[in-house]
Design an enzyme around this catalytic site. Structure first.
Site, short mmCIF file in Angstrom:
data_model
loop_
_atom_site.label_atom_id
_atom_site.label_comp_id
_atom_site.label_asym_id
_atom_site.label_seq_id
_atom_site.Cartn_x
_atom_site.Cartn_y
_atom_site.Cartn_z
N MET A 142 29.41 -17.42 -33.46
CA MET A 142 29.48 -18.86 -33.22
C MET A 142 30.34 -19.39 -34.36
O MET A 142 29.98 -19.24 -35.51
CB MET A 142 28.10 -19.49 -33.36
CG MET A 142 26.97 -18.76 -32.68
SD MET A 142 26.62 -19.45 -31.08
CE MET A 142 25.96 -21.01 -31.51
N CYS A 143 31.45 -19.97 -34.06
CA CYS A 143 32.36 -20.31 -35.15
C CYS A 143 32.89 -21.72 -35.05
O CYS A 143 32.79 -22.35 -34.02
CB CYS A 143 33.56 -19.37 -35.16
SG CYS A 143 33.12 -17.66 -35.35
N THR A 144 33.50 -22.18 -36.12
CA THR A 144 34.26 -23.43 -36.09
C THR A 144 35.67 -23.12 -36.59
O THR A 144 35.82 -22.52 -37.66
CB THR A 144 33.61 -24.49 -37.00
OG1 THR A 144 32.27 -24.71 -36.56
CG2 THR A 144 34.39 -25.80 -36.92
N ARG A 333 28.35 -28.99 -33.50
CA ARG A 333 29.10 -28.93 -34.75
C ARG A 333 30.44 -29.65 -34.60
O ARG A 333 31.10 -29.94 -35.57
CB ARG A 333 29.34 -27.46 -35.14
CG ARG A 333 28.10 -26.76 -35.68
CD ARG A 333 28.26 -25.25 -35.66
NE ARG A 333 28.16 -24.74 -34.30
CZ ARG A 333 29.02 -23.89 -33.75
NH1 ARG A 333 30.04 -23.44 -34.44
NH2 ARG A 333 28.85 -23.50 -32.51
#
Ligand SMILES: *[C@@H]1O[C@H](CO)[C@@H](O)[C@H](O)[C@H]1NC(C)=O
Ligand SMILES: *[C@@H]1O[C@H](CO)[C@@H](O)[C@H](O)[C@H]1NC(C)=O
Ligand SMILES: *[C@@H]1O[C@H](CO)[C@@H](O)[C@H](O)[C@H]1NC(C)=O
Ligand SMILES: *[C@@H]1O[C@H](CO)[C@@H](O)[C@H](O)[C@H]1NC(C)=O
Ligand SMILES: *[C@@H]1O[C@H](CO)[C@@H](O)[C@H](O)[C@H]1NC(C)=O
Length: 395
Positions: A142-144, A333
Site C-alpha cells: 500500500m503506497c503513496t 491517504r
C-alpha cells in the site's frame, strides 16, 4: 514465537475499529513541517548502498548483497512460513511452495529466473520461497507516490513504500511483523554496466523486480498496487495454466528502468504491455509536464493522468485507488497528501517540503518501511527508513 498475536481476523476487527476514526486525531495530524533533513522518532536510519553489476551473469549478480543479507531474509521467510502454517496447519502449503512452485510456474523470463536461482543458492533458501517472495510481495503493498512540478518547471518524485498489511501484528510494540522485518532488508541499488550507472533503485534484498527507481537525467518510476476484482491472482492462475503472454509486474518496472531510454518510451511500454496484475505506474520525466499516473488493468491502460502546470495541475498523487473513485473510507491517504501539497504551493516545493508531506500521518503509517525522494534532472536519489511511533494508524 506464537506468543505474538497472529490471528488475522481478530486483528482485522481491532484494526477496523480504530481505523473508523482515521480522519480524526490522533490518527491524523496537521501537515508536518521542518522534518527534513530526517531526524527524530519517525526516522529509523539510512538505507545502505550496494552496486549490482549487470555485466556479471544473472546468477552471480546478487551474490555479494545476499551474502550480507541472508540471515535477515531467513528471519522474514520464517515469519511468512509461520503465518502460512497458522492458516493451514498441516504444513502442506509450504511443502508445495518448496517442492512444486518452481515447476508449476515453469520458466520465468530472463534474467529473473537465473537471478533468483543465484539468490537461492547463496542464501540457502529454497528456490520456491525466493520465487514466492518475488511474486506475492506485490499483493501486500500500500503506497503513496507523488510527482510535483515547481514554478520553474523542475520535477520531483517522492514515495512512501508501505508493505506488510494483514501479515501479522506484533503486540509487544504495535508494529506489523513483516514491515519491521523488511526494514533491515531495505537497500539502495546502483545497477551498473561498464562501471557506469544505468539506474538506481530502492528495494528489499531478495526481490529482483524493482518498484521504486530512476534513471538519472531521464525518468523516475514507482509502482503502487491496485486492488481489483480482476486481480493478480487470476493472472498468476493464467500463467500456471500456460498462458504466459503477460509480464510479472515487478519485472516490467525493472525492465523499463534497465532498458528504456526516455520518458516517452517508458510511458509507451508501461501503457501497452500486458501485465499479470492490475497496477498504478507513477512515471516522471526530465522536463515540465512530464509526469503521469498510469492506471492499469491487466490487459490495458484505463487512464493516463498527466501533469498540466498551465491549468494549475502542478502535482499528481496516487495511493491505492482509482482517481475517479473515492478512496476506501478506512484508508484515505490521498486527501491529506493533497491538502498538504496545496498548502506548500509550487513556489515552495522541495525535497524538504515533499518529505514533510510523506511524514504526515496517515500518509506515514505503521506499514511505511521507507521514504524515497528523487530528482531526475539533478541526479539526486535519497531513501530513508521510517518508523511511526504510537499513536499511529495501522495503514
Ligand atoms: C518491534 O519489535 C520487533 C520484534 O521484537 C523488532 O524487530 C522491531 O524493530 C520493533 N520495532 C520498533 C519500531 O520498535
Ligand atoms: C570496472 O572497474 C574495475 C576497477 O575499478 C576494473 O577492474 C574493471 O575492469 C572495470 N570493468 C569494466 C567493464 O570497465
Ligand atoms: C535489457 O536488455 C538486455 C539486452 O537486450 C537484455 O539482455 C536484458 O535481459 C534486459 N533486462 C531486463 C531486466 O529485461
Ligand atoms: C531529457 O530526456 C530526453 C529523452 O527523453 C533526452 O534526449 C534529453 O537529453 C534529456 N534532457 C536532459 C536535460 O537530460
Ligand atoms: C517554505 O517552506 C519553508 C520550509 O518548510 C518554510 O519555512 C517557509 O515558511 C515556506 N514558505 C512559504 C511561503 O510557504
Amino acid at each position: 514465537r506464537m506468543g505474538r498475536s497472529r490471528l488475522p481476523l481478530v486483528l482485522l476487527a481491532a484494526a477496523v475499529a480504530c481505523a473508523v476514526a482515521q480522519h480524526a486525531p490522533p490518527w491524523t495530524e496537521d501537515c508536518r513541517k521542518s522534518t527534513y533533513p530526517p531526524s527524530g522518532p519517525t526516522y529509523r536510519g539510512p538505507v545502505p548502498w550496494y552496486t549490482i553489476n549487470l555485466d556479471l551473469p544473472p546468477y552471480k549478480r546478487w551474490h555479494q548483497l545476499m551474502a550480507d543479507k541472508a540471515a535477515e531474509l531467513k528471519v522474514l521467510m520464517n515469519s511468512m512460513k509461520n503465518m502460512v502454517n497458522a492458516f493451514v496447519p498441516s504444513g502442506k502449503v509450504m511443502q508445495i511452495v518448496d517442492q512444486k512452485l518452481p515447476g508449476l510456474l515453469g520458466n520465468l523470463p530472463g534474467p529473473f529466473e537465473e537471478e533468483m536461482k543465484g539468490i537461492a543458492a547463496v542464501t540457502d533458501i529454497p528456490l520456491g520461497e525466493i520465487i514466492s517472495f518475488n511474486i506475492f510481495y506485490e499483493f501486500f503493498t500500500m503506497c503513496t507516490s507523488i510527482i510535483t512540478e515547481d514554478k520553474e518547471g523542475h520535477l520531483l518524485h517522492g514515495r512512501n513504500m508501505d508493505f506488510g498489511v494483514f501479515l501479522g501484528w506484533n503486540t509487544n510494540n504495535n508494529t506489523w511483523v513483516v514491515t519491521e522485518e523488511l526494514k533491515p532488508l531495505t537497500v539502495n541499488l546502483d545497477f551498473q554496466r561498464n562501471n557506469k550507472t544505468v539506474f538506481k533503485a530502492s528495494s528489499f534484498a531478495g526481490y529482483v523486480g524493482m518498484l521504486t527507481g530512476f534513471k538519472p537525467g531521464l525518468f523516475s518510476l514507482t509502482l503502487n498496487e491496485r486492488f481489483s476484482i480482476n486481480g493478480g491472482y487470476l493472472g498468476v492462475l493464467e500463467w500456471i495454466m500456460g498462458k504466459k503472454d503477460a509480464m510479472w509486474i515487478g519485472f516490467i518496472t525493472r525492465s523499463v528502468l534497465e532498458n528504456s531510454t526516455s520518458y516517452e518510451e517508458a510511458k509507451n511500454t508501461l501503457t501497452k504491455t500486458k501485465i499479470l496484475a492490475p497496477a498504478y505506474f507513477i512515471l516522471g520525466g526530465n522536463q515540465s509536464g512530464e509526469g503521469c499516473v498510469i492506471t492499469r488493468d491487466r490487459k490495458e491502460s484505463l487512464d493516463v493522468y498527466e501533469l498540466d502546470p498551465k491549468q494549475g495541475r502542478w502535482y499528481v498523487v496516487e495511493t491505492n485507488y482509482d482517481r475517479w473513485k473515492h478512496p476506501f473510507f478506512l484508508d484515505n491517504r490521498r486527501a491529506p497528501a493533497k491538502m498538504c501539497l496545496n498548502r506548500i504551493t509550487p513556489e515552495n516545493i522541495s525535497f524538504a517540503t515533499l518529505y514533510d508531506v510523506l511524514s504526515t500521518k496517515p500518509v506515514l503509517n505503521k506499514l511505511t518501511a521507507f521514504t524515497t525522494l528523487i530528482d531526475v534532472v539533478k541526479g539526486q536519489y535519497e531513501a530513508y527508513l521510517r518508523d511511526c511511533p504510537d499513536p499511529c494508524i495501522g495503514w
